[in-house]
Enzyme design. Structure first.
Site, short mmCIF file in Angstrom:
data_model
loop_
_atom_site.label_atom_id
_atom_site.label_comp_id
_atom_site.label_asym_id
_atom_site.label_seq_id
_atom_site.Cartn_x
_atom_site.Cartn_y
_atom_site.Cartn_z
N ASP A 107 -2.75 0.01 6.75
CA ASP A 107 -3.69 -0.45 5.72
C ASP A 107 -3.23 -1.78 5.12
O ASP A 107 -4.06 -2.65 4.81
CB ASP A 107 -3.84 0.60 4.62
CG ASP A 107 -4.67 1.79 5.08
OD1 ASP A 107 -5.12 1.79 6.24
OD2 ASP A 107 -4.85 2.74 4.28
N GLU B 110 -6.64 17.71 0.27
CA GLU B 110 -7.48 16.52 0.38
C GLU B 110 -6.66 15.30 0.76
O GLU B 110 -7.08 14.47 1.57
CB GLU B 110 -8.21 16.26 -0.94
CG GLU B 110 -9.19 17.36 -1.35
CD GLU B 110 -8.51 18.54 -2.05
OE1 GLU B 110 -9.22 19.50 -2.38
OE2 GLU B 110 -7.28 18.47 -2.28
N ASP C 226 0.85 -1.19 0.00
CA ASP C 226 0.00 0.00 0.00
C ASP C 226 0.88 1.24 0.00
O ASP C 226 2.04 1.21 0.47
CB ASP C 226 -0.92 0.02 1.23
CG ASP C 226 -1.95 1.14 1.14
OD1 ASP C 226 -2.72 1.16 0.18
OD2 ASP C 226 -1.97 2.00 2.05
N HIS D 274 -5.49 7.21 7.29
CA HIS D 274 -4.90 6.18 6.45
C HIS D 274 -3.39 6.14 6.68
O HIS D 274 -2.74 7.19 6.77
CB HIS D 274 -5.17 6.47 4.97
CG HIS D 274 -6.57 6.20 4.54
ND1 HIS D 274 -6.89 5.32 3.54
CD2 HIS D 274 -7.74 6.68 5.00
CE1 HIS D 274 -8.21 5.29 3.38
NE2 HIS D 274 -8.74 6.12 4.26
N GLU E 258 0.76 5.82 0.37
CA GLU E 258 0.07 7.10 0.53
C GLU E 258 0.79 8.09 -0.37
O GLU E 258 2.01 7.99 -0.57
CB GLU E 258 0.09 7.57 1.98
CG GLU E 258 -0.60 6.62 2.96
CD GLU E 258 -2.08 6.44 2.71
OE1 GLU E 258 -2.70 7.35 2.09
OE2 GLU E 258 -2.62 5.40 3.10
#
Length: 247
Positions: free
Chosen positions: A157, A52, A7, A152, A9
């Site tokens: 995750d 965001e 995963d 997150h 970000e």
């Protein structure tokens, strides 16, 4: 079988607009067992995150300013993933970012290093068509606690996805498919998947000593209820000391 749950970000949604990776989390699974061997890095993207994206992961420019850049960990990352099956939720998103980072370094795409890339979101959609299949929704469905997930994080995750993946792919453990109420009182999808054939099961016959102990226990039950206990209705054997009927 070696699998890596993967995963990332990022600073935004599209590497074509200059967005970069800010965190990578990898969790190793070997033969369906989480090994505890992980790879987790924060990265300096040399830019700010979109508001965001920052609201999602909370990794500020200041926090990331002293972290390594992707080129410093690229070889280590590819070696960690080498020849493994890489499992990613919404794989198209993460792979386009990794591939963009690799292209900046003149290196091959991610798939050239690993065995294959599997999209767990696509797998979930095949198993649960028409349902919500976000990571949070799958955690709820499979009873995996994500209460500690307020923001997150790539490693968190990946750990949650690893649990979801093992639960989702462990095989059918019930004879009925999922039952849903269609609002009319009828339960859709309650049909049996297939008849169970017990002909191949081994038959283990109780030993004489075990049968004798069973009869002694029934006598105790008889005495406690002042007559024949309910088990006698189902028990084919006569009380101790009596002969079985000829047949």
């Amino acid at each position: 079988m070696r699998q890596i749950i993967f995963d990332t970000e990022t600073t935004g949604l599209d590497p074509a607009q200059g967005h970069r990776i800010v965190e990578i989390g990898c969790v190793e699974i070997v033969n369906r067992t989480v090994t505890g061997r992980n790879m987790h890095v924060y990265l300096n993207p040399d830019r700010d995150s979109d508001p965001e994206a920052l609201a999602v992961h909370g990794l500020t420019t200041e926090f990331l300013s002293d972290k390594p850049r992707f080129e410093e960990i690229a070889d280590e990352l590819m070696e960690f993933m080498r020849d493994a099956e890489i499992i990613i939720h919404n794989a198209a998103f993460d792979t386009k970012f990794v591939n963009a980072e690799m292209a900046r370094l003149g290196k091959p795409a991610m798939v050239e290093y690993c065995g294959k890339i599997t999209d767990s979101l696509m797998e979930a959609r095949q198993r649960r068509p028409g349902k919500r299949n976000s990571l949070d929704a799958l955690c709820d469905f499979y009873g995996i606690s994500n209460a500690h997930r307020t923001l997150h994080g790539a490693l968190l995750d990946a750990q949650l996805l690893g649990e979801v993946w093992l639960a989702m792919t462990r095989g059918q453990d019930a004879l009925l498919i999922e039952v849903e109420d269609d609002g009319t009182g009828a339960q859709a999808g309650a049909e049996v998947m297939g008849r169970f054939d017990a002909s191949g099961l081994p038959v283990i016959v109780a030993a004489a000593e075990e049968l004798a102990e069973h009869q002694e226990y029934l006598l105790v039950l008889d005495k406690s209820v002042g007559g024949a206990c309910v088990w006698r209705t189902y028990d084919p054997l006569p009380p101790a000391g009596e002969a079985a009927p000829a047949g």
